[in-house]
Design a protein around this motif. Sequence first.
Motif, PDB file in Angstrom:
ATOM      1  N   GLY A  27     -30.322 -22.701 -25.590  1.00  0.00           N
ATOM      2  CA  GLY A  27     -30.603 -22.080 -24.297  1.00  0.00           C
ATOM      3  C   GLY A  27     -29.316 -21.819 -23.537  1.00  0.00           C
ATOM      4  N   ASP A  28     -29.465 -21.478 -22.249  1.00  0.00           N
ATOM      5  CA  ASP A  28     -28.312 -21.170 -21.406  1.00  0.00           C
ATOM      6  C   ASP A  28     -28.217 -22.251 -20.330  1.00  0.00           C
ATOM      7  OD1 ASP A  28     -26.644 -20.291 -19.435  1.00  0.00           O
ATOM      8  OD2 ASP A  28     -27.494 -18.285 -19.291  1.00  0.00           O
ATOM      9  N   PRO A  29     -27.221 -23.179 -20.437  1.00  0.00           N
ATOM     10  CA  PRO A  29     -27.162 -24.314 -19.505  1.00  0.00           C
ATOM     11  C   PRO A  29     -27.044 -23.908 -18.032  1.00  0.00           C
ATOM     12  CG  PRO A  29     -25.388 -24.441 -21.145  1.00  0.00           C
ATOM     13  CD  PRO A  29     -26.191 -23.235 -21.469  1.00  0.00           C
ATOM     14  N   ALA A  30     -26.332 -22.812 -17.727  1.00  0.00           N
ATOM     15  CA  ALA A  30     -26.192 -22.409 -16.318  1.00  0.00           C
ATOM     16  C   ALA A  30     -27.539 -21.959 -15.760  1.00  0.00           C
ATOM     17  CB  ALA A  30     -25.164 -21.297 -16.179  1.00  0.00           C
ATOM     18  N   LEU A  31     -28.297 -21.204 -16.569  1.00  0.00           N
ATOM     19  CA  LEU A  31     -29.637 -20.784 -16.133  1.00  0.00           C
ATOM     20  C   LEU A  31     -30.529 -22.010 -15.945  1.00  0.00           C
ATOM     21  CD1 LEU A  31     -31.613 -18.467 -15.541  1.00  0.00           C
ATOM     22  CD2 LEU A  31     -32.163 -18.404 -17.970  1.00  0.00           C
ATOM     23  N   THR A  32     -30.411 -22.968 -16.888  1.00  0.00           N
ATOM     24  CA  THR A  32     -31.191 -24.201 -16.782  1.00  0.00           C
ATOM     25  C   THR A  32     -30.876 -24.925 -15.472  1.00  0.00           C
ATOM     26  OG1 THR A  32     -31.261 -24.425 -19.171  1.00  0.00           O
ATOM     27  CG2 THR A  32     -31.722 -26.403 -17.909  1.00  0.00           C
ATOM     28  N   ALA A  33     -29.586 -24.985 -15.101  1.00  0.00           N
ATOM     29  CA  ALA A  33     -29.194 -25.669 -13.858  1.00  0.00           C
ATOM     30  C   ALA A  33     -29.909 -25.058 -12.657  1.00  0.00           C
ATOM     31  CB  ALA A  33     -27.687 -25.593 -13.674  1.00  0.00           C
ATOM     32  N   ILE A  34     -29.997 -23.729 -12.645  1.00  0.00           N
ATOM     33  CA  ILE A  34     -30.642 -23.043 -11.520  1.00  0.00           C
ATOM     34  C   ILE A  34     -32.140 -23.322 -11.509  1.00  0.00           C
ATOM     35  CG2 ILE A  34     -31.207 -20.778 -10.581  1.00  0.00           C
ATOM     36  CD1 ILE A  34     -28.458 -20.119 -12.345  1.00  0.00           C
ATOM     37  N   LEU A  35     -32.750 -23.240 -12.700  1.00  0.00           N
ATOM     38  CA  LEU A  35     -34.200 -23.463 -12.780  1.00  0.00           C
ATOM     39  C   LEU A  35     -34.538 -24.905 -12.417  1.00  0.00           C
ATOM     40  CD1 LEU A  35     -34.933 -21.375 -15.985  1.00  0.00           C
ATOM     41  CD2 LEU A  35     -35.417 -20.757 -13.624  1.00  0.00           C
ATOM     42  N   ILE A  36     -33.670 -25.841 -12.814  1.00  0.00           N
ATOM     43  CA  ILE A  36     -33.868 -27.251 -12.460  1.00  0.00           C
ATOM     44  C   ILE A  36     -33.799 -27.406 -10.938  1.00  0.00           C
ATOM     45  CG2 ILE A  36     -32.747 -29.523 -12.532  1.00  0.00           C
ATOM     46  CD1 ILE A  36     -32.086 -28.987 -15.478  1.00  0.00           C
ATOM     47  N   MET A  37     -32.800 -26.748 -10.336  1.00  0.00           N
ATOM     48  CA  MET A  37     -32.644 -26.835  -8.884  1.00  0.00           C
ATOM     49  C   MET A  37     -33.889 -26.275  -8.185  1.00  0.00           C
ATOM     50  SD  MET A  37     -31.524 -24.886  -5.969  1.00  0.00           S
ATOM     51  CE  MET A  37     -30.603 -23.521  -6.632  1.00  0.00           C
ATOM     52  N   LEU A  38     -34.359 -25.102  -8.644  1.00  0.00           N
ATOM     53  CA  LEU A  38     -35.538 -24.484  -8.022  1.00  0.00           C
ATOM     54  C   LEU A  38     -36.771 -25.378  -8.182  1.00  0.00           C
ATOM     55  CD1 LEU A  38     -35.123 -20.723  -8.996  1.00  0.00           C
ATOM     56  CD2 LEU A  38     -34.917 -21.744  -6.734  1.00  0.00           C
ATOM     57  N   THR A  39     -36.918 -25.972  -9.389  1.00  0.00           N
ATOM     58  CA  THR A  39     -38.045 -26.879  -9.623  1.00  0.00           C
ATOM     59  C   THR A  39     -37.993 -28.045  -8.642  1.00  0.00           C
ATOM     60  OG1 THR A  39     -38.014 -26.302 -11.945  1.00  0.00           O
ATOM     61  CG2 THR A  39     -39.210 -28.301 -11.356  1.00  0.00           C
ATOM     62  N   GLY A  40     -36.781 -28.562  -8.418  1.00  0.00           N
ATOM     63  CA  GLY A  40     -36.613 -29.666  -7.475  1.00  0.00           C
ATOM     64  C   GLY A  40     -37.056 -29.267  -6.077  1.00  0.00           C
ATOM     65  N   VAL A  41     -36.620 -28.088  -5.636  1.00  0.00           N
ATOM     66  CA  VAL A  41     -36.960 -27.629  -4.285  1.00  0.00           C
ATOM     67  C   VAL A  41     -38.464 -27.365  -4.186  1.00  0.00           C
ATOM     68  CG1 VAL A  41     -36.634 -25.774  -2.615  1.00  0.00           C
ATOM     69  CG2 VAL A  41     -34.664 -26.696  -3.837  1.00  0.00           C
ATOM     70  N   VAL A  42     -39.026 -26.666  -5.197  1.00  0.00           N
ATOM     71  CA  VAL A  42     -40.465 -26.343  -5.183  1.00  0.00           C
ATOM     72  C   VAL A  42     -41.297 -27.627  -5.131  1.00  0.00           C
ATOM     73  CG1 VAL A  42     -42.334 -25.445  -6.639  1.00  0.00           C
ATOM     74  CG2 VAL A  42     -40.261 -24.090  -6.296  1.00  0.00           C
ATOM     75  N   GLY A  43     -40.937 -28.612  -5.970  1.00  0.00           N
ATOM     76  CA  GLY A  43     -41.676 -29.878  -5.991  1.00  0.00           C
ATOM     77  C   GLY A  43     -41.562 -30.607  -4.660  1.00  0.00           C
ATOM     78  N   SER A  44     -40.348 -30.612  -4.064  1.00  0.00           N
ATOM     79  CA  SER A  44     -40.150 -31.310  -2.786  1.00  0.00           C
ATOM     80  C   SER A  44     -40.943 -30.657  -1.667  1.00  0.00           C
ATOM     81  CB  SER A  44     -38.676 -31.303  -2.378  1.00  0.00           C
ATOM     82  OG  SER A  44     -37.873 -31.643  -3.447  1.00  0.00           O
ATOM     83  N   VAL A  45     -41.044 -29.319  -1.720  1.00  0.00           N
ATOM     84  CA  VAL A  45     -41.799 -28.598  -0.689  1.00  0.00           C
ATOM     85  C   VAL A  45     -43.287 -28.894  -0.843  1.00  0.00           C
ATOM     86  CG1 VAL A  45     -42.485 -26.291   0.107  1.00  0.00           C
ATOM     87  CG2 VAL A  45     -40.096 -26.757  -0.450  1.00  0.00           C
ATOM     88  N   MET A  46     -43.742 -28.921  -2.105  1.00  0.00           N
ATOM     89  CA  MET A  46     -45.169 -29.050  -2.392  1.00  0.00           C
ATOM     90  C   MET A  46     -45.703 -30.464  -2.198  1.00  0.00           C
ATOM     91  SD  MET A  46     -46.211 -27.476  -6.009  1.00  0.00           S
ATOM     92  CE  MET A  46     -45.946 -25.768  -6.320  1.00  0.00           C
ATOM     93  N   VAL A  47     -44.872 -31.487  -2.542  1.00  0.00           N
ATOM     94  CA  VAL A  47     -45.447 -32.801  -2.808  1.00  0.00           C
ATOM     95  C   VAL A  47     -46.212 -33.410  -1.627  1.00  0.00           C
ATOM     96  CG1 VAL A  47     -43.273 -34.053  -2.401  1.00  0.00           C
ATOM     97  CG2 VAL A  47     -45.023 -35.064  -3.809  1.00  0.00           C
ATOM     98  N   THR A  48     -45.627 -33.401  -0.420  1.00  0.00           N
ATOM     99  CA  THR A  48     -46.282 -34.106   0.688  1.00  0.00           C
ATOM    100  C   THR A  48     -47.626 -33.460   1.068  1.00  0.00           C
ATOM    101  OG1 THR A  48     -44.138 -34.893   1.425  1.00  0.00           O
ATOM    102  CG2 THR A  48     -45.921 -35.040   3.008  1.00  0.00           C
ATOM    103  N   PRO A  49     -47.673 -32.131   1.316  1.00  0.00           N
ATOM    104  CA  PRO A  49     -48.985 -31.534   1.609  1.00  0.00           C
ATOM    105  C   PRO A  49     -49.986 -31.661   0.455  1.00  0.00           C
ATOM    106  CG  PRO A  49     -47.240 -29.851   1.548  1.00  0.00           C
ATOM    107  CD  PRO A  49     -46.578 -31.170   1.485  1.00  0.00           C
ATOM    108  N   LEU A  50     -49.501 -31.519  -0.787  1.00  0.00           N
ATOM    109  CA  LEU A  50     -50.402 -31.602  -1.948  1.00  0.00           C
ATOM    110  C   LEU A  50     -51.018 -32.997  -2.071  1.00  0.00           C
ATOM    111  CD1 LEU A  50     -51.612 -30.426  -4.583  1.00  0.00           C
ATOM    112  CD2 LEU A  50     -49.504 -31.088  -5.737  1.00  0.00           C
TER     113      LEU A  50
END
Lengths: 240, 135
Positions: free
Chosen positions: A154-177
């Motif tokens: 895979g492409d590690p730089a792309l992975t870094a970005i997707l990991i970061m986005l997953t972190g933000v999405v999960g943090s935004v979602m978790v408390t209301p969910l």
Amino acid sequence: MTDQAFSLWVYLSQTPLLWLVVTLGAYVVADRISQAFGRHPLCNPVLVSVIAVALVLWATNTSYAVYFEGAKFVHFLLGPATVALAIPLYQNRRIVLRAIVPMAAALIVGSVTAIVSAVALARMFDMPRSILVSLAPKSVTAPVGMGIAETLGGDPALTAILIMLTGVVGSVMVTPLMNALRMKDWRARGFAVGLASHGIGTARAFQVNSLAGTFAGIAMGLNALVTALLLPLVLQWMVE
Amino acid sequence: MIVSLTVILLCQLIGEVIVRGFGWPVPGPVLGMLILLAVLSLRGRIRKSVPEFGRALDSTSKGLLAHLSLLFIPASVGVVQRLDVLAAYGAGLVAALVVSTFITLVVTVVTFVAVSRLSGSSMDDAGATGAEEKP
């Protein structure tokens, strides 16, 4: 630009100092903004800092490689921080040992769900294999996920970005969910966000509740271990 | 602080050496975490000879973990190099990522709570209320 100003810029852009200060400065400001908004998950300090640093790089026409020469000192600390997760784990060992059975079950089920659902959804959008591989470790902490993606083509730089986005999405979602699901067990809430959203989710969990943060940290560490072992097998089964 | 930082880095170093030496698929810092956990379990004995060791390690780790978010910035700024890939596949990637994260959160929390009830280790039995455990 005058000659003197130009040579000053040449000096600053060649040393790690400038980009180290920019990284820390962006974080300090982003952290204050997050505080001012009562730690609202959409004001995630990582998201705000990354946008700010990216704008500075764009405005000064600086390449990522030059930026990383300075920022790598911060990046290096990811390793020691991963090791340091042993300390809250040890301090909470009694609570952790009491929850060992639900933790093991949630770890295996959650880890497989994270990989399979991401790859299955991405396949619906007809993505090439290299992008599927870069997306698959999205729930794993950055240094580990980047390593997994690189090993599997895979492409590690792309992975870094997707990991970061997953972190933000999960943090935004978790408390209301979790509130909507009426989940009151802080251990379960923390474990879920640490597994799904690694360090950024763990940071969010620590803001909400220290027990949740501890379980998030444990889930992050264990999921890194399990995903590193499972992901090659799951990918072989789903992609090849 | 220097002693505890050295201990943490030493654990990471040993982890990296073992992982790379044996070609294990596990990341070095994750093994380092397990090594530090083993060291801490022996801390009762260490504490007698070096009393400041435990407290220093606690404060160093708190410092590192309190600003975990900061450490993700350098890798994440790498987004500037991949704007073309994001333009081509961004919508699909974000959709896959959002839905997958949602499913993972729900499945994990439900599994944890269900197994916790079945195995009789729910929060009520544990008596924990979200407060830090006092050693």
